[in-house]
Every structure is written in C-alpha cells, then in structure tokens.
Design a protein around this motif. Structure first.
Motif, PDB file in Angstrom:
ATOM      1  N   TRP A 100       0.823  -1.069   0.170  1.00 22.59           N
ATOM      2  CA  TRP A 100      -0.255  -0.126   0.149  1.00 22.59           C
ATOM      3  C   TRP A 100       0.722   1.186   0.287  1.00 22.59           C
ATOM      4  O   TRP A 100       1.802   1.576   0.325  1.00 22.59           O
ATOM      5  N   ARG A 101       0.441   1.845  -0.695  1.00 20.72           N
ATOM      6  CA  ARG A 101       1.075   3.611  -0.110  1.00 20.72           C
ATOM      7  C   ARG A 101       0.357   4.452  -0.268  1.00 20.72           C
ATOM      8  O   ARG A 101      -0.803   4.964  -0.673  1.00 20.72           O
ATOM      9  N   THR A 102       0.740   5.125   0.452  1.00 26.31           N
ATOM     10  CA  THR A 102       0.126   6.517   1.284  1.00 26.31           C
ATOM     11  C   THR A 102       0.066   8.136   0.416  1.00 26.31           C
ATOM     12  O   THR A 102       1.214   7.977  -0.249  1.00 26.31           O
ATOM     13  N   SER A 103      -1.278   9.022   0.039  1.00 25.54           N
ATOM     14  CA  SER A 103      -1.313   9.348  -0.889  1.00 25.54           C
ATOM     15  C   SER A 103      -0.658  10.918   0.255  1.00 25.54           C
ATOM     16  O   SER A 103      -0.079  11.087   0.955  1.00 25.54           O
ATOM     17  N   SER A 104      -0.005  11.659  -1.112  1.00 20.56           N
ATOM     18  CA  SER A 104       0.883  12.564  -1.263  1.00 20.56           C
ATOM     19  C   SER A 104       0.296  13.151   0.017  1.00 20.56           C
ATOM     20  O   SER A 104       0.391  14.721   0.041  1.00 20.56           O
ATOM     21  N   HIS A 105      -1.101  13.248  -0.684  1.00 15.95           N
ATOM     22  CA  HIS A 105      -2.403  14.680  -0.188  1.00 15.95           C
ATOM     23  C   HIS A 105      -2.219  13.908   1.293  1.00 15.95           C
ATOM     24  O   HIS A 105      -3.296  15.156   2.014  1.00 15.95           O
ATOM     25  N   ASP A 156      -4.420  -6.453 -12.474  1.00 11.06           N
ATOM     26  CA  ASP A 156      -5.089  -6.278 -13.052  1.00 11.06           C
ATOM     27  C   ASP A 156      -6.183  -4.945 -12.347  1.00 11.06           C
ATOM     28  O   ASP A 156      -6.979  -3.779 -12.923  1.00 11.06           O
ATOM     29  N   THR A 157      -5.972  -4.107 -11.194  1.00 16.44           N
ATOM     30  CA  THR A 157      -6.599  -3.524 -10.432  1.00 16.44           C
ATOM     31  C   THR A 157      -6.170  -2.574  -9.401  1.00 16.44           C
ATOM     32  O   THR A 157      -4.907  -2.877  -9.402  1.00 16.44           O
ATOM     33  N   LEU A 158      -6.664  -1.930  -9.168  1.00 16.08           N
ATOM     34  CA  LEU A 158      -5.669  -0.861  -8.391  1.00 16.08           C
ATOM     35  C   LEU A 158      -7.152  -0.833  -7.051  1.00 16.08           C
ATOM     36  O   LEU A 158      -8.237  -0.600  -7.150  1.00 16.08           O
ATOM     37  N   LEU A 159      -6.518  -0.748  -6.043  1.00 11.41           N
ATOM     38  CA  LEU A 159      -7.187  -0.824  -4.545  1.00 11.41           C
ATOM     39  C   LEU A 159      -7.509   0.256  -3.763  1.00 11.41           C
ATOM     40  O   LEU A 159      -5.692   1.086  -4.054  1.00 11.41           O
ATOM     41  N   VAL A 160      -7.954   0.824  -3.395  1.00 10.43           N
ATOM     42  CA  VAL A 160      -8.257   2.096  -2.442  1.00 10.43           C
ATOM     43  C   VAL A 160      -8.739   1.720  -1.614  1.00 10.43           C
ATOM     44  O   VAL A 160      -9.444   1.234  -0.985  1.00 10.43           O
ATOM     45  N   ARG A 161      -7.561   2.490   0.093  1.00 14.61           N
ATOM     46  CA  ARG A 161      -8.714   2.265   1.666  1.00 14.61           C
ATOM     47  C   ARG A 161      -8.491   3.935   2.297  1.00 14.61           C
ATOM     48  O   ARG A 161      -7.709   4.328   2.295  1.00 14.61           O
ATOM     49  N   ASP A 162      -8.995   3.347   3.288  1.00 14.17           N
ATOM     50  CA  ASP A 162      -8.751   4.233   4.219  1.00 14.17           C
ATOM     51  C   ASP A 162      -7.338   3.894   4.945  1.00 14.17           C
ATOM     52  O   ASP A 162      -7.831   3.311   6.093  1.00 14.17           O
ATOM     53  N   SER A 163      -6.521   4.768   5.479  1.00 12.92           N
ATOM     54  CA  SER A 163      -5.152   4.900   6.480  1.00 12.92           C
ATOM     55  C   SER A 163      -6.094   4.113   7.673  1.00 12.92           C
ATOM     56  O   SER A 163      -5.026   3.155   8.110  1.00 12.92           O
ATOM     57  N   LYS A 164      -6.817   4.437   7.999  1.00 12.39           N
ATOM     58  CA  LYS A 164      -7.299   4.951   9.853  1.00 12.39           C
ATOM     59  C   LYS A 164      -8.490   3.667   9.609  1.00 12.39           C
ATOM     60  O   LYS A 164      -8.510   3.265  10.250  1.00 12.39           O
ATOM     61  N   ALA A 165      -8.534   3.052   8.845  1.00  7.10           N
ATOM     62  CA  ALA A 165      -9.559   1.483   8.889  1.00  7.10           C
ATOM     63  C   ALA A 165      -9.652   0.700   8.207  1.00  7.10           C
ATOM     64  O   ALA A 165      -9.532   0.708   7.167  1.00  7.10           O
ATOM     65  N   PRO A 166      -7.858   0.156   8.056  1.00  2.00           N
ATOM     66  CA  PRO A 166      -7.191  -0.896   6.705  1.00  2.00           C
ATOM     67  C   PRO A 166      -8.574  -1.968   6.766  1.00  2.00           C
ATOM     68  O   PRO A 166      -7.856  -2.600   5.876  1.00  2.00           O
ATOM     69  N   THR A 168      -2.054  14.018  10.860  1.00  2.00           N
ATOM     70  CA  THR A 168      -2.940  14.619  11.808  1.00  2.00           C
ATOM     71  C   THR A 168      -4.481  13.639  11.582  1.00  2.00           C
ATOM     72  O   THR A 168      -4.871  14.693  12.287  1.00  2.00           O
ATOM     73  N   GLY A 169      -4.240  12.694  10.864  1.00  2.00           N
ATOM     74  CA  GLY A 169      -5.401  11.916  10.176  1.00  2.00           C
ATOM     75  C   GLY A 169      -5.894  12.499   9.122  1.00  2.00           C
ATOM     76  O   GLY A 169      -7.445  11.990   9.681  1.00  2.00           O
ATOM     77  N   GLY A 170      -6.124  13.699   8.843  1.00  2.00           N
ATOM     78  CA  GLY A 170      -7.089  13.645   7.503  1.00  2.00           C
ATOM     79  C   GLY A 170      -6.720  13.145   6.212  1.00  2.00           C
ATOM     80  O   GLY A 170      -5.531  13.120   6.514  1.00  2.00           O
ATOM     81  N   HIS A 171      -7.528  13.011   5.727  1.00  3.75           N
ATOM     82  CA  HIS A 171      -7.279  12.401   4.256  1.00  3.75           C
ATOM     83  C   HIS A 171      -6.415  11.670   3.495  1.00  3.75           C
ATOM     84  O   HIS A 171      -5.445  11.476   3.644  1.00  3.75           O
ATOM     85  N   CYS A 172      -6.890  10.379   4.558  1.00  2.00           N
ATOM     86  CA  CYS A 172      -5.831   9.606   4.640  1.00  2.00           C
ATOM     87  C   CYS A 172      -6.374   8.198   3.700  1.00  2.00           C
ATOM     88  O   CYS A 172      -6.864   7.639   3.833  1.00  2.00           O
ATOM     89  N   VAL A 173      -5.423   7.981   2.752  1.00  2.00           N
ATOM     90  CA  VAL A 173      -5.967   7.067   1.324  1.00  2.00           C
ATOM     91  C   VAL A 173      -4.718   7.192   0.814  1.00  2.00           C
ATOM     92  O   VAL A 173      -3.855   6.869   1.070  1.00  2.00           O
ATOM     93  N   GLU A 174      -4.854   5.452   0.815  1.00  2.00           N
ATOM     94  CA  GLU A 174      -4.272   4.382   0.545  1.00  2.00           C
ATOM     95  C   GLU A 174      -4.428   3.854  -0.623  1.00  2.00           C
ATOM     96  O   GLU A 174      -5.854   3.281  -1.071  1.00  2.00           O
TER      97      GLU A 174
END
Length: 61
Positions: free
Chosen positions: A4-9, A25-35, A13-19
């Motif tokens: 998993w890579r964490t978004s550069s945005h 063949d696919t990309l997965l997107v998740r909330d890093s605070k709730a993996p 502080t716990g905000g905007h945590c997207v990985e």
C-alpha cells in the motif's frame, strides 16, 4: 502480499488518509485509518477517471 502507498495529499494529523495498492489488473483504494474495512476495487481506467474527477472538484472548491 499487497503493498500500500499513502497518498501524497494525506497528512500526519489524521486527515485525508487514502492508500492505494496496485495489483496486476486492478487498483485498490482504502482509508488508512480503517485498513480492515471495505476497499474500492477499480480498473486502471476507472481509477484514472476518479483522479480526474477529484482533481477537478478540488480545483473548484
């Protein structure tokens, strides 16, 4: 094992945590605070569309 890579945005502080993880063949997107919660599963084309829409919406805030 999925890498998993964490978004550069994301911030420390716990905000905007997207990985994102890239599979063959696919990309997965998740909330890093709730993996362990649900994830988005997107085709590369759908992921590119999502990024375009988010960037467009962000520019219009």
């Amino acid at each position: 094992m999925t890498t998993w890579r964490t978004s550069s945005h994301s911030d420390e502080t716990g905000g905007h945590c997207v990985e994102v993880a890239q599979l063959p063949d696919t990309l997965l997107v998740r909330d890093s605070k709730a993996p362990d919660d649900d994830r988005l599963t997107l085709t590369p084309s759908a992921f590119a569309t999502l990024l375009t829409r988010v960037k467009h919406d962000e520019a219009n805030l």
